[in-house]
Design an enzyme around this catalytic site. Structure first.
Site, PDB file in Angstrom:
ATOM      1  N   ASN A 153     -12.772   7.266   1.903  1.00  0.00           N
ATOM      2  CA  ASN A 153     -11.411   7.795   1.822  1.00  0.00           C
ATOM      3  C   ASN A 153     -11.073   8.501   3.134  1.00  0.00           C
ATOM      4  O   ASN A 153     -11.559   9.595   3.407  1.00  0.00           O
ATOM      5  CB  ASN A 153     -11.306   8.764   0.642  1.00  0.00           C
ATOM      6  CG  ASN A 153      -9.919   9.353   0.492  1.00  0.00           C
ATOM      7  OD1 ASN A 153      -8.960   8.875   1.100  1.00  0.00           O
ATOM      8  ND2 ASN A 153      -9.802  10.387  -0.318  1.00  0.00           N
ATOM      9  N   LYS A 169      -8.304   9.767   3.961  1.00  0.00           N
ATOM     10  CA  LYS A 169      -7.351  10.853   3.706  1.00  0.00           C
ATOM     11  C   LYS A 169      -6.212  10.830   4.735  1.00  0.00           C
ATOM     12  O   LYS A 169      -5.785   9.766   5.173  1.00  0.00           O
ATOM     13  CB  LYS A 169      -8.079  12.192   3.659  1.00  0.00           C
ATOM     14  CG  LYS A 169      -9.208  12.213   2.625  1.00  0.00           C
ATOM     15  CD  LYS A 169      -9.783  13.598   2.418  1.00  0.00           C
ATOM     16  CE  LYS A 169     -10.884  13.566   1.365  1.00  0.00           C
ATOM     17  NZ  LYS A 169     -11.401  14.915   1.049  1.00  0.00           N
ATOM     18  N   HIS A 219      -6.993  11.627  -7.195  1.00  0.00           N
ATOM     19  CA  HIS A 219      -7.916  12.399  -6.359  1.00  0.00           C
ATOM     20  C   HIS A 219      -7.670  13.889  -6.566  1.00  0.00           C
ATOM     21  O   HIS A 219      -6.546  14.328  -6.818  1.00  0.00           O
ATOM     22  CB  HIS A 219      -7.727  12.026  -4.890  1.00  0.00           C
ATOM     23  CG  HIS A 219      -8.783  12.564  -3.978  1.00  0.00           C
ATOM     24  ND1 HIS A 219      -8.737  13.850  -3.481  1.00  0.00           N
ATOM     25  CD2 HIS A 219      -9.917  12.006  -3.488  1.00  0.00           C
ATOM     26  CE1 HIS A 219      -9.790  14.057  -2.717  1.00  0.00           C
ATOM     27  NE2 HIS A 219     -10.527  12.956  -2.700  1.00  0.00           N
ATOM     28  N   GLU A 275      -7.372  16.313  -4.631  1.00  0.00           N
ATOM     29  CA  GLU A 275      -6.365  16.922  -3.765  1.00  0.00           C
ATOM     30  C   GLU A 275      -4.957  16.642  -4.278  1.00  0.00           C
ATOM     31  O   GLU A 275      -4.061  17.491  -4.129  1.00  0.00           O
ATOM     32  CB  GLU A 275      -6.551  16.403  -2.335  1.00  0.00           C
ATOM     33  CG  GLU A 275      -7.828  16.932  -1.695  1.00  0.00           C
ATOM     34  CD  GLU A 275      -8.310  16.126  -0.502  1.00  0.00           C
ATOM     35  OE1 GLU A 275      -9.392  16.443   0.001  1.00  0.00           O
ATOM     36  OE2 GLU A 275      -7.601  15.181  -0.094  1.00  0.00           O
ATOM     37  N   GLU A 313     -15.814  14.007  -8.862  1.00  0.00           N
ATOM     38  CA  GLU A 313     -15.714  14.957  -7.755  1.00  0.00           C
ATOM     39  C   GLU A 313     -15.975  16.377  -8.268  1.00  0.00           C
ATOM     40  O   GLU A 313     -15.134  16.928  -8.971  1.00  0.00           O
ATOM     41  CB  GLU A 313     -14.316  14.938  -7.147  1.00  0.00           C
ATOM     42  CG  GLU A 313     -13.833  13.619  -6.612  1.00  0.00           C
ATOM     43  CD  GLU A 313     -12.408  13.771  -6.092  1.00  0.00           C
ATOM     44  OE1 GLU A 313     -12.255  13.881  -4.863  1.00  0.00           O
ATOM     45  OE2 GLU A 313     -11.465  13.811  -6.904  1.00  0.00           O
ATOM     46  N   GLY A 317     -16.389  22.825  -0.208  1.00  0.00           N
ATOM     47  CA  GLY A 317     -15.783  23.893   0.579  1.00  0.00           C
ATOM     48  C   GLY A 317     -15.895  25.273  -0.049  1.00  0.00           C
ATOM     49  O   GLY A 317     -15.155  26.177   0.330  1.00  0.00           O
ATOM     50  N   SER A 327     -19.055  15.608  -1.297  1.00  0.00           N
ATOM     51  CA  SER A 327     -19.507  15.800   0.093  1.00  0.00           C
ATOM     52  C   SER A 327     -20.737  14.962   0.421  1.00  0.00           C
ATOM     53  O   SER A 327     -21.742  15.451   0.930  1.00  0.00           O
ATOM     54  CB  SER A 327     -19.787  17.285   0.356  1.00  0.00           C
ATOM     55  OG  SER A 327     -18.621  18.057   0.172  1.00  0.00           O
TER      56      SER A 327
END
Length: 365
Positions: A94, A96, A192, A194, A270, A276, A316
């Site tokens: 991906n 992004k 996703h 995000e 995910e 993060g 990640s």
């Protein structure tokens, strides 16, 4: 549905040097359990048409798998053996919201140079931004399938047929599944994390998008996962969050027209809480959730869908941790973010799929 628990030590002490998965399973487990295991991993030629999968004659893959399930003290841990799926290991990249014309050209060049080293029994998908879809489609080696990162659906549209075709194009800035179909884009990423967190996409919208994309012939990578707050609320709570995300998809495509969704829809887990935040999701934690997802599919959709659905891990993944992750049976692939922008690293991640049980000895198809 089959679920049993054995130690890795018990499993492999009786199977050293074996070249056939069914052979070492029959030595390690009682006959009635072995029969269910053989069927559940998709090795029955009458069920899958794929023939029987074999491990390589050398024991390296077996030794790595056994080592991965030992504790830091060297004692064998319990290995939860669930109904494994069938189909190829699948890695998605991906990109992004990244890439200029120059950087995308360089990335395509690097992927094309590495295409020859990709294992035949690993599927690979790359997802550039919309602006670069046409360029990637025309220039990347066909070994890499191409995906969009999203597809529009009208949120308030009701459709008993679950097609969700809008009657108007008055949605400035959006791209529809019909457009992707027209461009011959074969894949799309839906839901996703995000888009869920930043764009406010609900479970219901994600379910509609998946159904709409499937109606127009696109294969889908559908993303699910829990936040840090949800994770810390406890296992039952965060699994219920994931199951509700899956249910919204099943509600939209669990009809005859979309009955092939297990083969056409990849689930990407995910762990948002581990991205993060400074917290680390271990491979064992990822495997635990993947196994729970497969069990949910078996119990709430169908055994066939559970067996045919591939479940990617999207926490990640990079060139350093991919080989360890690929040793876990219910991790059927990866959805890679930042590392997919480096062609060398991404190709290495794709190669790691060759040690997964799906890829070892699997006939080409």
């Amino acid at each position: 549905f089959f679920l049993t628990t054995v130690t890795v030590q018990e499993l492999f002490q009786t199977s050293a040097g074996s070249t056939c998965y069914n052979s070492f399973a029959s030595q390690a487990l009682p006959d009635h359990i072995q029969t269910k295991m053989s069927a559940s991993v998709g090795m029955s030629s009458t069920h899958t048409g794929l023939g029987r999968a074999k491990l390589p004659s050398q024991s390296g893959a077996v030794q790595r798998l056994a080592a991965a399930h030992h504790t830091s003290r060297g004692h064998p841990t319990k290995l939860e053996t669930t109904m494994r799926g069938y189909g190829k290991f699948i890695v998605g990249g991906n990109w992004k919201c990244n890439g200029t014309l120059a950087s995308v050209q360089e990335l395509i060049k690097g992927l094309n140079e590495g295409a020859g080293g990709l294992p035949d029994n690993v599927d690979v998908v790359v997802a550039p931004p919309f602006l670069h879809l046409s360029k990637v489609l025309s220039e990347v080696n066909p070994r890499f399938e191409v995906s969009a990162q999203n597809a529009w659906v009208e949120p308030d549209l009701d459709d008993p047929d679950h097609h969700y075709d809008s009657r108007t194009g008055a949605f400035t800035g959006e791209v529809s599944a019909e457009m992707l179909e027209d461009m011959t884009v074969p894949w799309v990423i839906i839901g996703h994390s995000e888009r869920r967190t930043l764009m406010g996409e609900t479970n219901e919208i994600v379910g509609k998008k998946v159904a709409h994309a499937r109606y127009h012939g696109l294969s889908v990578i559908a993303c699910v996962g829990e936040s840090l707050e949800q994770r810390e609320a406890g296992k039952k709570f965060y699994l219920d969050i994931i199951f509700s995300q899956l249910q919204a998809i099943a509600d939209e495509i669990d009809d005859y027209e979309h009955s092939s969704w297990g083969a056409q829809v990849v689930i990407a887990y995910e762990p948002i809480w581990a991205i993060g935040t400074g917290k680390v999701a271990t491979p064992a934690q990822a495997q635990e959730v993947h196994a729970a997802i497969r069990k949910w599919l078996h119990n709430h959709v169908s055994p066939e869908v559970a067996a045919s659905t591939r479940i990617q891990y999207g926490g990640s993944v990079n060139a350093s941790n991919c080989s360890e992750l690929a040793q876990y049976g219910d991790i059927d692939g990866f959805l890679v973010g930042g590392a997919s922008l480096n062609a060398v690293d991404f190709v290495e991640i794709c190669k790691s799929g060759s040690i997964h049980y799906k890829a070892v000895g699997m006939p080409k198809y």
